[in-house]
Scaffold this active site. Sequence first.
Site, PDB file in Angstrom:
ATOM      1  N   TRP A  56       0.857  -1.193   0.000  1.00  0.00           N
ATOM      2  CA  TRP A  56       0.000   0.000   0.000  1.00  0.00           C
ATOM      3  C   TRP A  56       0.889   1.237   0.000  1.00  0.00           C
ATOM      4  O   TRP A  56       1.366   1.659   1.043  1.00  0.00           O
ATOM      5  CB  TRP A  56      -0.884   0.011   1.240  1.00  0.00           C
ATOM      6  CG  TRP A  56      -1.902  -1.076   1.275  1.00  0.00           C
ATOM      7  CD1 TRP A  56      -1.734  -2.348   1.729  1.00  0.00           C
ATOM      8  CD2 TRP A  56      -3.248  -0.988   0.846  1.00  0.00           C
ATOM      9  NE1 TRP A  56      -2.883  -3.056   1.619  1.00  0.00           N
ATOM     10  CE2 TRP A  56      -3.843  -2.239   1.071  1.00  0.00           C
ATOM     11  CE3 TRP A  56      -4.024   0.031   0.290  1.00  0.00           C
ATOM     12  CZ2 TRP A  56      -5.173  -2.501   0.762  1.00  0.00           C
ATOM     13  CZ3 TRP A  56      -5.342  -0.227  -0.010  1.00  0.00           C
ATOM     14  CH2 TRP A  56      -5.906  -1.474   0.227  1.00  0.00           C
ATOM     15  N   GLY A  78       3.299  -2.833  -5.349  1.00  0.00           N
ATOM     16  CA  GLY A  78       1.997  -2.482  -5.885  1.00  0.00           C
ATOM     17  C   GLY A  78       1.478  -1.168  -5.347  1.00  0.00           C
ATOM     18  O   GLY A  78       1.927  -0.668  -4.321  1.00  0.00           O
ATOM     19  N   ARG A  79       0.517  -0.595  -6.081  1.00  0.00           N
ATOM     20  CA  ARG A  79      -0.133   0.651  -5.698  1.00  0.00           C
ATOM     21  C   ARG A  79       0.864   1.770  -5.431  1.00  0.00           C
ATOM     22  O   ARG A  79       0.912   2.350  -4.358  1.00  0.00           O
ATOM     23  CB  ARG A  79      -1.044   0.433  -4.498  1.00  0.00           C
ATOM     24  CG  ARG A  79      -2.137  -0.571  -4.803  1.00  0.00           C
ATOM     25  CD  ARG A  79      -3.216  -0.620  -3.750  1.00  0.00           C
ATOM     26  NE  ARG A  79      -4.280  -1.521  -4.167  1.00  0.00           N
ATOM     27  CZ  ARG A  79      -5.451  -1.642  -3.562  1.00  0.00           C
ATOM     28  NH1 ARG A  79      -5.723  -0.899  -2.510  1.00  0.00           N
ATOM     29  NH2 ARG A  79      -6.362  -2.486  -4.001  1.00  0.00           N
ATOM     30  N   ALA A  80       1.624   2.079  -6.469  1.00  0.00           N
ATOM     31  CA  ALA A  80       2.662   3.083  -6.301  1.00  0.00           C
ATOM     32  C   ALA A  80       2.736   4.054  -7.500  1.00  0.00           C
ATOM     33  O   ALA A  80       3.804   4.193  -8.089  1.00  0.00           O
ATOM     34  CB  ALA A  80       4.018   2.380  -6.105  1.00  0.00           C
TER      35      ALA A  80
END
Length: 209
Positions: A56, A78-80
């Site tokens: 996150w 992920g989510r970057a």
Amino acid sequence: ASRVWIDHNRFARIGRQFIVTGTGDHTGPADNLTISWNEFDGNSDYSATCNGKHYWNLLFYGKGSVTFANNWLHDFSGRAPQINGDTLVHVANNYFEDGSWYALNATGAKTRVLVEGNYFDKVSVPVMQSDAGSIYALLKQTPAAKASCNAALGRACVVNVADPVPTTDGFTQDSAVLTAAQAAASGRIVSPYAAKKVPELLRNHVQPR
């Protein structure tokens, strides 16, 4: 929020997201926001994927415009960032290093993301589209792309670098992004420099590890 500038910080060892904009329903305002020259260190003993890399990272949810430029993100999974909203996000001249999964993901029918001059270094999936989000990103210059960007921005779009070249290629050229960028107020779209300069420049100018 509006007219916020987050600049020259080092973020590390956080519990969940480094930065979140907007609201969970993707409608809260997040306009005239600039995030620049920061280091996002994803090294973690408590990673969601149990590989020492943070999952996150950044959630850009909201309505408005965001400039995400000259940031160094490393050790992520992920989510970057993850982007969803009635928003135009310019992702320019960032250094994405050591990503075991995706760096950038655009979801939502009104999401528009212009990706220019970024350097993806050992990133498994640099760009991913898991829903209806629109992305304009180049891995190589073409006459058609040059003409489209010149018409919308008054200049050619700056090519990104991915090393190694990803097997999952999300570097799409959605014209809706250029339409949104053209309609943006003057001064909201920065002019990136060549992606090959990014790693050395950011290592020398953001906060040290």
